[in-house]
Design an enzyme around this catalytic site. Structure first.
Site, PDB file in Angstrom:
ATOM      1  N   ALA A   2       0.084 -13.059 -12.614  1.00  0.00           N
ATOM      2  CA  ALA A   2      -1.023 -13.064 -13.563  1.00  0.00           C
ATOM      3  C   ALA A   2      -1.123 -11.746 -14.315  1.00  0.00           C
ATOM      4  O   ALA A   2      -1.839 -11.637 -15.298  1.00  0.00           O
ATOM      5  CB  ALA A   2      -2.341 -13.351 -12.840  1.00  0.00           C
ATOM      6  N   ASN A   8       0.546 -12.569  -3.689  1.00  0.00           N
ATOM      7  CA  ASN A   8      -0.266 -11.651  -4.482  1.00  0.00           C
ATOM      8  C   ASN A   8      -1.470 -12.354  -5.105  1.00  0.00           C
ATOM      9  O   ASN A   8      -2.561 -12.332  -4.540  1.00  0.00           O
ATOM     10  CB  ASN A   8       0.609 -10.986  -5.551  1.00  0.00           C
ATOM     11  N   ASP A   9      -1.253 -12.997  -6.241  1.00  0.00           N
ATOM     12  CA  ASP A   9      -2.388 -13.553  -6.987  1.00  0.00           C
ATOM     13  C   ASP A   9      -3.218 -14.545  -6.170  1.00  0.00           C
ATOM     14  O   ASP A   9      -4.429 -14.636  -6.361  1.00  0.00           O
ATOM     15  CB  ASP A   9      -1.885 -14.236  -8.261  1.00  0.00           C
ATOM     16  N   VAL A  10      -2.564 -15.270  -5.263  1.00  0.00           N
ATOM     17  CA  VAL A  10      -3.301 -16.299  -4.506  1.00  0.00           C
ATOM     18  C   VAL A  10      -4.243 -15.685  -3.478  1.00  0.00           C
ATOM     19  O   VAL A  10      -4.957 -16.399  -2.788  1.00  0.00           O
ATOM     20  CB  VAL A  10      -2.342 -17.286  -3.798  1.00  0.00           C
TER      21      VAL A  10
END
Lengths: 470, 111
Positions: free
Chosen positions: A437, A397-399
């Site tokens: 995050a 997700n965040d990456v």
């Protein structure tokens, strides 16, 4: 110092040399295994030499009984768990081994202090300082690593979500104050076993309160930090009993853990301090929510996704934490094999912090027999996304969030995989839940993106079946 | 500061610098095996645990030494075995080759 003394010290030196060269050889996948064996050989030499030293000094039967029983029980347990653990459960096992190492270092300090208090003379200040450092760091790392391990196992007493301790920072400050005052008492007033045990108990509690508020996703950084602590505690134990090999090996690990911790935190664009204080939010899925504002999410069916993949010439798979949790590494490999049989060029883009620890994703995929050269690091693969027909994001997700390129949000500046540069994007995800995050992923509202809502393992299995039918 | 203490301190500082130098060269893909490998190295605490076992003279001392030896033996044996298991997975296989590095470099130059 007689010949045996000299030989034993040289053997300890040889052990230390083995550790250093072993670590150097762990630079490259090709020599890493050899490096670990070299390090193990150094360990065997150092321990064997210690045995000879004890023989020479006439260790009594009780001492040998203790050593024999301890090695048999501890070594047996270590061997059994290390050989039987599933590779997905490996981070918590490393944390457990780290805990007992820290515990042993603390016990050496406690033992030495009891001896000092029982001797007629007052304990020298320098020794007391190292004893206190040893037992504080060792105890914190013992209880902290146990909690970290429990969080990764998902035990109910140590849930992986952050557990807020009432009065949080105040409790931490109070515990630190108790340790400082007690240590000052031991240094400048008098030797006292009771005060020493107060320090041990406080440090143990501190390890718990330090680790409990940290979310499961941050555990890698914490384990790495605690690993560094244990190294430092072992070095302190080396000062306490005046043993040079403990000092060298402990300092080596202390330094390595510190570097590794910083690298991991950097890759998540967070400071170690930020993580320890407890920055933002819980794990994936804890923050619910519909589609991000200002964009629509396009859902895609398994068959459509399968056709895109089957007729692509280049596919980049982006595995993430969700893949590790669902233990879908074998399923992803099966899909990749199937695509390769159809002539599709398949690569894996590995973000430095994909999975639960840096490099964890590589280990998981290697376990599923994914060829090592297909695992590509971020800097290496990022320029290739533009030429990829399909980027398949599984549980990451965040990456992958393009918002990281802008300033003013929690992921700003975090190095990301340029998934949005691919010609089309398929995301396998259970829901629109936010990542660690706690912000929405702009990738999901990208017109090129199709969301395949499924559990990673199930979604991949469905894709395999669908690609076969194409 | 007594002489042995000073010597130990010098060794300590140099070993820290050595650790920084060695570790910073390891690629990210090997970080987990590396952490595990470093974790087994601090199992050297077993040497200390064995030495306190020989100087123990009362039941409390025996108990502390026994637990310390068992703890550190678990750290050493388990640490090395689990690291080896991880690294075993990085062995080469006869699988389809990825784009050759020179190809990639050429493509990157074009881009």
């Amino acid at each position: 110092m007689d010949a045996i003394d000299i030989l034993v010290r040289l053997a300890w030196l040889a052990g230390a040399v083995g550790f250093v060269i072993g670590l150097i050889r762990m630079n490259s996948p090709a020599t890493a295994r050899n490096g670990n064996l070299l390090s193990a050989a150094g360990m065997a030499v150092a321990i064997g030499a210690t045995g000879i030293l004890i023989l020479r000094d006439g260790g009594d039967a009780t001492a040998w009984l203790i050593i024999g029983a301890g090695v048999l029980v501890g070594g047996g347990l270590g061997l059994y768990t290390a050989r039987t653990v599933a590779m997905t459960a490996m981070p918590q096992l490393v944390s457990l081994f780290n805990a007992v190492g820290g515990g042993a270092a603390a016990l050496i300090g406690i033992d030495e202090y009891i001896r000092l208090v029982n001797s007629p003379e007052a304990a020298p200040l320098t020794t007391t300082i190292f004893v206190v450092l040893d037992i504080v760091i060792g105890s914190v790392t013992f209880s902290g690593s146990l909690i970290a391990s429990g969080k990764l196992m998902g035990l109910s007493i140590t849930p992986s979500r952050p557990v807020m301790i009432p009065g949080g920072q105040l409790v931490t400050l109070a515990l630190a104050a108790i340790v400082v005052v007690s240590a000052g008492y031991l240094f400048f007033v008098e030797d006292s076993l009771l005060v020493m045990f107060v320090i041990v108990a406080t440090a143990l509690v501190f390890g718990v309160t330090m680790t409990l508020p940290i979310g499961g996703a941050d555990m890698p950084v914490v384990i790495s930090l605690l690993n560094s602590f244990t190294g430092t505690a072992v070095a302190m134990a080396g000062f306490v009993i005046d043993n040079v090999v403990l000092i060298i090996a402990g300092a080596l690990v202390g330094a390595s853990g510190a570097i590794l911790t910083k690298l991991m935190a950097d890759a998540m664009n967070r400071s170690v301090l930020n993580i320890m204080i407890g920055g933002f939010g819980g794990g994936e899925g804890t923050v619910g929510g519909g589609g991000p504002e200002g964009g629509t999410v396009r859902s895609i069916g398994v068959d459509d996704a399968a056709i895109q993949l089957a007729y692509a010439s280049s596919v980049i798979i982006v595995p993430g934490y969700g893949l590790a949790v669902a233990q879908a590494q074998h399923a992803v490999r099966e899909l990749a094999d199937l695509l390769e049989d159809r002539g599709v060029n398949v690569n894996y883009a590995i973000h430095p912090v994909a999975g639960r620890m840096p490099g964890h994703m590589n280990v998981l995929l290697a376990e599923a027999n994914v060829p090592y050269p297909q695992l590509r690091e971020m800097e290496d693969i990022n320029p290739e996304f533009e030429r990829a027909d399909v980027a398949l994001v599984v549980g990451a997700n965040d990456v992958t969030n393009p918002a990281a390129r802008r300033s003013g949000n929690p992921v700003s500046g975090m190095p990301i995989l340029d998934v949005d540069h691919a010609k089309s994007i398929i995301v396998i995800k259970r829901s629109m839940g936010r990542g660690y995050a706690g912000i929405d992923n702009e990738l999901y509202v990208n017109p090129k993106t199709g969301m395949l809502f499924a559990d990673a393992k199930q979604g991949l299995a469905d894709l395999v079946a669908a690609v076969k039918a194409v | 500061m007594t002489d042995p203490l000073l010597t130990n301190f010098i060794i300590f500082v140099l070993a820290i610098l050595c650790g920084f130098a060695v570790i910073s060269k390891v690629p990210a893909t090997l970080h987990t095996p590396l952490m595990s490998g470093a974790n087994s190295i601090h199992g050297i605490v077993l040497v200390g645990s064995m030495l306190i076992a020989t100087s123990a003279r009362d039941p409390l001392g025996y108990a502390i030494a026994l637990v310390a030896v068992a703890f550190s033996a678990m750290n050493v044996v388990g640490g090395y075995v689990v690291t080896d298991r991880m690294l075993q997975m990085f062995r080469k296989r006869g699988a389809p080759a990825p784009p050759r590095p020179d190809q990639v470099a050429a493509e990157q130059a074009e881009g």
